[in-house]
Motif scaffolding. Sequence first.
Motif, short mmCIF file in Angstrom:
data_model
loop_
_atom_site.label_atom_id
_atom_site.label_comp_id
_atom_site.label_asym_id
_atom_site.label_seq_id
_atom_site.Cartn_x
_atom_site.Cartn_y
_atom_site.Cartn_z
N UNK A 164 -66.73 48.93 68.04
CA UNK A 164 -67.94 50.14 68.64
C UNK A 164 -69.18 49.67 69.53
N UNK A 165 -69.30 47.99 69.03
CA UNK A 165 -70.61 47.50 69.79
C UNK A 165 -69.76 47.45 70.87
N UNK A 186 -67.44 56.58 77.13
CA UNK A 186 -68.64 55.74 76.47
C UNK A 186 -69.44 55.29 77.70
N UNK A 187 -68.26 54.40 78.25
CA UNK A 187 -68.70 54.01 79.85
C UNK A 187 -69.43 54.23 81.02
N UNK A 197 -63.75 47.78 79.14
CA UNK A 197 -62.77 47.77 77.60
C UNK A 197 -61.59 48.62 77.87
N UNK A 198 -60.44 48.07 77.54
CA UNK A 198 -59.30 48.49 77.88
C UNK A 198 -58.47 49.08 76.82
N UNK A 199 -57.35 50.43 76.55
CA UNK A 199 -57.01 50.11 76.07
C UNK A 199 -55.66 49.11 75.64
N UNK A 200 -55.02 49.50 75.08
CA UNK A 200 -53.91 48.58 73.65
C UNK A 200 -52.84 49.50 74.02
N UNK A 201 -52.76 49.02 75.18
CA UNK A 201 -51.42 49.49 76.04
C UNK A 201 -50.26 49.07 76.90
N UNK A 242 -63.49 41.02 78.92
CA UNK A 242 -62.45 41.43 78.71
C UNK A 242 -61.60 41.72 77.73
N UNK A 243 -61.76 43.41 77.15
CA UNK A 243 -62.03 43.16 75.83
C UNK A 243 -60.33 44.88 75.17
N UNK A 244 -60.14 44.47 73.85
CA UNK A 244 -59.06 45.93 74.23
C UNK A 244 -59.37 46.20 72.74
#
Length: 249
Positions: free
Chosen positions: A142-143, A180-181, A108-112, A131-133
């Motif tokens: 959240x999931x 969380x990660x 999961x990565x920040x939208x930056x 990879x999720x943003x």
Amino acid sequence: MSNYHSQSDNELRFLSTVRQAVAPDSDMPRDKRAYPEIFAYTDDRQLVDTVENRTDLDQQGLASAFMDNADPQSLSVYCIKNLDEAADIIVNIARNRVPEFSNNRHIIQHAHKDISGLKLWERFSEDPITVHTTYREDSELRDKTIASFIGITVADWGIADSATLVQCTRPGMPQSTSLVPSIHIGFVRRSRILANLSEAYAMMRRDSALNSWCFISGPSKTADIEAHMVYGAHGPKEMHICILEDTKK
């Protein structure tokens, strides 16, 4: 070059403030006016001026101090010249770590803009890694965060004398990505590294609209059980920081 390594003065001031706050008869009602030194108005102009007029050589010294102070905290720090180097580091970590709670490999990565510039989806096109943003409109965010074993964030500031990241919560940049990660990878530009907490508070006070901050100093750790150090009890068990070697604009 100034010496940014000493913490003794800051520690003494902090302990003095605590002693005043818990002085005898502390159970009695107290008035702010009785503690003028603690509640005095802070004029940040000199600190802000120092930060804004720091030279590139000064910033190199702060980055070096940040790395030195990271070592005792089991914190891995990399000075990188560009985003390609950062992507190489992330790919190596992701391919060589085993998720704690699942066989699925999610990031999961920040939208930056700095993180989108990594183009990780291209790097992992042939890997079983998703990879999720953190787009604020994503109803499944959240999931996705819970499913991820690596979280990648961008910090507003770094603090050299404690190897701390200062991260503001914004739309698309939630604190959960760093909490969380199991593995947290944080980014900070070299021009955004400050000397100490005093400078950090001065810069934070400039933007009164931002009121939710997270200070991160290394991976989560505790020695509550029989004085044995355990990592990952209340957050990530592993942390990496990439310092992007930009120059001040």
